[in-house]
Motif scaffolding. Structure first.
Motif, PDB file in Angstrom:
ATOM      1  N   THR A   1       0.824  -1.968   0.424  1.00  0.00           N
ATOM      2  CA  THR A   1      -0.155  -0.195  -0.026  1.00  0.00           C
ATOM      3  C   THR A   1       1.055   1.135  -0.275  1.00  0.00           C
ATOM      4  OG1 THR A   1      -2.050  -1.086   1.031  1.00  0.00           O
ATOM      5  CG2 THR A   1      -1.817   1.521   1.343  1.00  0.00           C
ATOM      6  N   ARG A   2       2.410   1.273   1.052  1.00  0.00           N
ATOM      7  CA  ARG A   2       2.764   2.438   0.806  1.00  0.00           C
ATOM      8  C   ARG A   2       3.283   2.757  -0.061  1.00  0.00           C
ATOM      9  NH1 ARG A   2       6.969   2.154   5.682  1.00  0.00           N
ATOM     10  NH2 ARG A   2       7.878   3.690   4.818  1.00  0.00           N
ATOM     11  N   TRP A   3       4.205   1.184  -1.038  1.00  0.00           N
ATOM     12  CA  TRP A   3       4.805   1.730  -2.451  1.00  0.00           C
ATOM     13  C   TRP A   3       3.760   2.291  -3.268  1.00  0.00           C
ATOM     14  CZ3 TRP A   3      10.131   0.223  -3.161  1.00  0.00           C
ATOM     15  CH2 TRP A   3      10.282  -0.383  -3.895  1.00  0.00           C
ATOM     16  N   ALA A   4       2.767   1.364  -3.397  1.00  0.00           N
ATOM     17  CA  ALA A   4       2.154   1.745  -4.202  1.00  0.00           C
ATOM     18  C   ALA A   4       1.611   3.374  -4.496  1.00  0.00           C
ATOM     19  CB  ALA A   4       0.644   0.543  -4.924  1.00  0.00           C
ATOM     20  N   LYS A   5       1.320   4.066  -3.326  1.00  0.00           N
ATOM     21  CA  LYS A   5       0.570   4.655  -3.102  1.00  0.00           C
ATOM     22  C   LYS A   5       2.166   5.846  -4.079  1.00  0.00           C
ATOM     23  CE  LYS A   5      -1.027   8.943  -0.154  1.00  0.00           C
ATOM     24  NZ  LYS A   5      -0.958   8.560   1.168  1.00  0.00           N
ATOM     25  N   GLU A   6       3.031   5.944  -3.076  1.00  0.00           N
ATOM     26  CA  GLU A   6       4.734   6.968  -3.512  1.00  0.00           C
ATOM     27  C   GLU A   6       5.257   6.027  -5.386  1.00  0.00           C
ATOM     28  OE1 GLU A   6       6.897  10.223  -3.622  1.00  0.00           O
ATOM     29  OE2 GLU A   6       5.406   9.854  -2.043  1.00  0.00           O
ATOM     30  N   VAL A   7       4.940   4.821  -5.544  1.00  0.00           N
ATOM     31  CA  VAL A   7       4.704   4.511  -6.633  1.00  0.00           C
ATOM     32  C   VAL A   7       4.096   5.132  -7.641  1.00  0.00           C
ATOM     33  CG1 VAL A   7       5.422   3.012  -9.078  1.00  0.00           C
ATOM     34  CG2 VAL A   7       6.509   2.857  -6.339  1.00  0.00           C
ATOM     35  N   THR A   8       2.920   4.425  -7.899  1.00  0.00           N
ATOM     36  CA  THR A   8       1.944   6.127  -8.524  1.00  0.00           C
ATOM     37  C   THR A   8       1.764   6.991  -9.234  1.00  0.00           C
ATOM     38  OG1 THR A   8      -0.011   3.943  -8.145  1.00  0.00           O
ATOM     39  CG2 THR A   8      -0.462   6.167  -8.850  1.00  0.00           C
ATOM     40  N   THR A   9       2.133   7.792  -7.684  1.00  0.00           N
ATOM     41  CA  THR A   9       2.552   9.033  -8.252  1.00  0.00           C
ATOM     42  C   THR A   9       3.899   9.715  -8.782  1.00  0.00           C
ATOM     43  OG1 THR A   9       1.740   9.839  -5.421  1.00  0.00           O
ATOM     44  CG2 THR A   9       3.008  11.740  -6.358  1.00  0.00           C
ATOM     45  N   VAL A  10       4.613   9.135  -9.398  1.00  0.00           N
ATOM     46  CA  VAL A  10       5.985   8.933  -9.331  1.00  0.00           C
ATOM     47  C   VAL A  10       5.727   9.425 -10.984  1.00  0.00           C
ATOM     48  CG1 VAL A  10       7.867   8.015 -10.305  1.00  0.00           C
ATOM     49  CG2 VAL A  10       7.359   8.710  -8.227  1.00  0.00           C
ATOM     50  N   TYR A  11       5.239   7.729 -10.989  1.00  0.00           N
ATOM     51  CA  TYR A  11       4.687   7.128 -12.647  1.00  0.00           C
ATOM     52  C   TYR A  11       3.326   8.438 -13.413  1.00  0.00           C
ATOM     53  CZ  TYR A  11       6.471   2.745 -12.716  1.00  0.00           C
ATOM     54  OH  TYR A  11       7.595   1.552 -12.279  1.00  0.00           O
ATOM     55  N   THR A  12       2.633   9.280 -12.450  1.00  0.00           N
ATOM     56  CA  THR A  12       1.826   9.898 -13.407  1.00  0.00           C
ATOM     57  C   THR A  12       2.343  11.408 -12.895  1.00  0.00           C
ATOM     58  OG1 THR A  12       0.880   9.542 -10.676  1.00  0.00           O
ATOM     59  CG2 THR A  12      -0.001   9.090 -12.422  1.00  0.00           C
ATOM     60  N   GLU A  13       2.543  11.732 -11.780  1.00  0.00           N
ATOM     61  CA  GLU A  13       3.394  13.234 -11.766  1.00  0.00           C
ATOM     62  C   GLU A  13       4.989  13.838 -12.205  1.00  0.00           C
ATOM     63  OE1 GLU A  13       1.331  14.415  -8.252  1.00  0.00           O
ATOM     64  OE2 GLU A  13      -0.427  13.775  -8.193  1.00  0.00           O
ATOM     65  N   GLY A  14       5.645  12.625 -11.374  1.00  0.00           N
ATOM     66  CA  GLY A  14       6.861  13.114 -12.043  1.00  0.00           C
ATOM     67  C   GLY A  14       7.639  13.417 -10.152  1.00  0.00           C
ATOM     68  N   ALA A  15       8.462  12.780 -10.705  1.00  0.00           N
ATOM     69  CA  ALA A  15       9.738  13.105  -8.984  1.00  0.00           C
ATOM     70  C   ALA A  15      10.015  14.011  -9.217  1.00  0.00           C
ATOM     71  CB  ALA A  15      10.384  12.069  -8.950  1.00  0.00           C
ATOM     72  N   PHE A  16      10.889  14.509 -10.231  1.00  0.00           N
ATOM     73  CA  PHE A  16      11.691  15.488 -10.510  1.00  0.00           C
ATOM     74  C   PHE A  16      10.517  17.425 -10.838  1.00  0.00           C
ATOM     75  CE2 PHE A  16      14.215  12.267 -10.933  1.00  0.00           C
ATOM     76  CZ  PHE A  16      14.732  12.290  -9.553  1.00  0.00           C
ATOM     77  N   VAL A  17      11.649  17.993 -10.322  1.00  0.00           N
ATOM     78  CA  VAL A  17      10.476  20.086 -10.316  1.00  0.00           C
ATOM     79  C   VAL A  17      11.659  19.799 -11.825  1.00  0.00           C
ATOM     80  CG1 VAL A  17      10.758  21.803 -10.127  1.00  0.00           C
ATOM     81  CG2 VAL A  17       9.775  20.329  -8.626  1.00  0.00           C
ATOM     82  N   THR A  18      11.109  19.864 -12.732  1.00  0.00           N
ATOM     83  CA  THR A  18      12.390  21.008 -14.090  1.00  0.00           C
ATOM     84  C   THR A  18      12.390  22.437 -14.135  1.00  0.00           C
ATOM     85  OG1 THR A  18      10.769  20.423 -15.575  1.00  0.00           O
ATOM     86  CG2 THR A  18      12.078  18.680 -15.381  1.00  0.00           C
ATOM     87  N   THR A  19      13.296  23.389 -14.573  1.00  0.00           N
ATOM     88  CA  THR A  19      12.868  24.151 -14.128  1.00  0.00           C
ATOM     89  C   THR A  19      14.176  24.881 -15.753  1.00  0.00           C
ATOM     90  OG1 THR A  19      15.279  24.956 -13.460  1.00  0.00           O
ATOM     91  CG2 THR A  19      12.961  25.149 -11.498  1.00  0.00           C
ATOM     92  N   PRO A  20      13.730  26.057 -16.535  1.00  0.00           N
ATOM     93  CA  PRO A  20      14.019  26.156 -17.754  1.00  0.00           C
ATOM     94  C   PRO A  20      15.819  26.934 -18.059  1.00  0.00           C
ATOM     95  CG  PRO A  20      11.958  27.468 -17.316  1.00  0.00           C
ATOM     96  CD  PRO A  20      12.368  26.374 -15.768  1.00  0.00           C
ATOM     97  N   ARG A  21      16.173  26.307 -18.416  1.00  0.00           N
ATOM     98  CA  ARG A  21      17.464  26.672 -18.417  1.00  0.00           C
ATOM     99  C   ARG A  21      17.650  28.670 -18.676  1.00  0.00           C
ATOM    100  NH1 ARG A  21      21.357  22.424 -21.637  1.00  0.00           N
ATOM    101  NH2 ARG A  21      20.255  20.612 -19.771  1.00  0.00           N
ATOM    102  N   GLU A  22      18.865  29.258 -17.349  1.00  0.00           N
ATOM    103  CA  GLU A  22      18.846  30.163 -18.684  1.00  0.00           C
ATOM    104  C   GLU A  22      19.245  30.578 -19.508  1.00  0.00           C
ATOM    105  OE1 GLU A  22      20.720  32.378 -15.309  1.00  0.00           O
ATOM    106  OE2 GLU A  22      18.351  31.959 -13.363  1.00  0.00           O
ATOM    107  N   GLU A  23      19.277  31.397 -20.601  1.00  0.00           N
ATOM    108  CA  GLU A  23      20.249  31.325 -21.368  1.00  0.00           C
ATOM    109  C   GLU A  23      20.949  32.917 -21.305  1.00  0.00           C
ATOM    110  OE1 GLU A  23      19.782  30.616 -24.610  1.00  0.00           O
ATOM    111  OE2 GLU A  23      17.912  29.503 -24.262  1.00  0.00           O
ATOM    112  N   PRO A  24      23.013  32.201 -21.811  1.00  0.00           N
ATOM    113  CA  PRO A  24      23.727  33.071 -21.430  1.00  0.00           C
ATOM    114  C   PRO A  24      23.437  34.173 -21.570  1.00  0.00           C
ATOM    115  CG  PRO A  24      23.781  31.224 -23.504  1.00  0.00           C
ATOM    116  CD  PRO A  24      22.587  31.035 -22.679  1.00  0.00           C
ATOM    117  N   SER A  25      24.180  35.179 -21.020  1.00  0.00           N
ATOM    118  CA  SER A  25      23.815  36.652 -21.461  1.00  0.00           C
ATOM    119  C   SER A  25      25.218  36.540 -22.206  1.00  0.00           C
ATOM    120  CB  SER A  25      23.994  37.764 -20.285  1.00  0.00           C
ATOM    121  OG  SER A  25      24.963  37.410 -19.264  1.00  0.00           O
TER     122      SER A  25
END
Length: 212
Positions: free
Chosen positions: A188-212
């Protein structure tokens, strides 16, 4: 979904197969004799040979029985599996594993031995399960239940390996999280977290800053 690990199937032949499965899981088939299997099953060695022909014949029967355990996950049609994986009451493949491998079953240990010892039977099982996973993922993509990937072969292999890890690393996972992941509480614990990872992702991606 039925479980293929039927400890209540106590016909003479099934009783011998179950005894062999447990001994093979604990020690490996090379280290177990027909006499030991017969003793564990409470029958004579002659009856083992009568039913299976030889120890190799018995081993083939055990391998076939073990293979059916994973194949049982694919008994439902793709839409039914998709509903279980993406519906309101989400069930991950990890939870499906736990239902096929009830608590106390020797199958996880047996499959772990097959898959981690370069056993030809283990290689054949993995190849078959990969093909099933690939077909299921392709079908789910077609009906809109899974996102298409740039490399479907890698995606199918990743999903299969990720869920097999629960079987292969069961004891290590249990030590790390404090609960057996193939018990109702653990899955139950495993499935809850794995489902979140599969459906929502585990990491936050941020746009790369363009070099000035």
């Amino acid at each position: 979904m039925r479980s293929v690990v039927d400890e209540g199937d106590l016909t003479g032949k099934a009783n011998i197969r179950n005894a062999a499965l447990r001994l093979f899981a604990e020690r490996g088939h090379d280290a177990v004799t027909v006499r030991e299997i017969a003793a564990a099953a409470g029958v004579s060695p002659a009856l083992v040979v009568h039913h299976f022909g030889s120890k190799e014949g018995l081993r083939a029967a055990v391998d076939d029985y073990a293979g059916q355990a994973f194949d049982a996950l694919f008994e439902m049609d793709e839409q039914a599996v998709a509903d279980m994986l993406t519906g309101d009451s989400v069930m991950s493949l990890a939870e499906m594993f736990a239902r096929v491998f009830p608590h106390g079953s020797p199958l996880p240990a047996y499959l772990r031995r097959l898959l981690l010892t370069n056993d030809p039977a283990g290689a054949a099982l993995f190849g078959r399960w990969y093909s099933l996973t690939r077909r299921l993922l392709d079908a789910m993509t077609e009906i809109g239940a899974a996102r298409p990937g740039e490399d479907p072969a890698i995606r199918a292999a990743f999903l299969l390996v990720n869920d097999l890890a629960l079987v292969l690393l069961r004891n290590h996972v249990a030590a790390a999280i404090g609960v057996d992941p193939l018990t109702p509480e653990g899955v139950t614990r495993w499935a809850k977290e794995v489902t979140t990872v599969y459906t929502e992702g585990a990491f936050v991606t941020t746009p790369r800053e363009e070099p000035s």
